[in-house]
Design a protein around this motif. Sequence first.
Motif, mmCIF file in Angstrom:
data_model
loop_
_atom_site.group_PDB
_atom_site.id
_atom_site.type_symbol
_atom_site.label_atom_id
_atom_site.label_comp_id
_atom_site.label_asym_id
_atom_site.label_seq_id
_atom_site.Cartn_x
_atom_site.Cartn_y
_atom_site.Cartn_z
ATOM 1 N N GLN A 88 -8.465 4.730 12.682
ATOM 2 C CA GLN A 88 -8.754 4.460 14.089
ATOM 3 C C GLN A 88 -10.189 3.994 14.296
ATOM 4 O O GLN A 88 -10.361 3.206 15.160
ATOM 5 N N LEU A 89 -11.039 4.570 13.518
ATOM 6 C CA LEU A 89 -12.587 4.136 13.976
ATOM 7 C C LEU A 89 -12.723 2.791 13.379
ATOM 8 O O LEU A 89 -13.308 1.901 14.361
ATOM 9 N N CYS A 90 -11.942 2.362 12.471
ATOM 10 C CA CYS A 90 -12.164 0.915 11.915
ATOM 11 C C CYS A 90 -11.496 0.015 12.803
ATOM 12 O O CYS A 90 -12.100 -1.204 13.274
ATOM 13 N N VAL A 91 -10.340 0.251 13.550
ATOM 14 C CA VAL A 91 -9.714 -0.174 14.529
ATOM 15 C C VAL A 91 -10.604 -0.577 15.668
ATOM 16 O O VAL A 91 -10.816 -1.858 16.260
ATOM 17 N N ALA A 92 -11.144 0.403 16.298
ATOM 18 C CA ALA A 92 -12.151 0.426 17.285
ATOM 19 C C ALA A 92 -13.260 -0.353 17.083
ATOM 20 O O ALA A 92 -13.725 -1.144 17.856
#
Length: 68
Positions: A31-35
């Motif tokens: 999720q952090l990578c996507v954000a």
Amino acid sequence: MVVEPTLSEQFVLERSIREIEDCDNIDVLSQLCVAMAKAQWHQARLLKQAVGHIALLDAVLSGGEQKP
């Protein structure tokens, strides 16, 4: 242009980096990578638009011709 963060900003960044490095939850990291990918795309687009506007304003103020 050189970015010179304050000492406080450096500490905040380092703390964030350490939290990421210590995270073992693959879902949270995903999720952090996507954000981060979305934020980077938006920042790049904003920067490109800002530079274009600055170049146009510079051309207008210097009396040069503008190109679309």
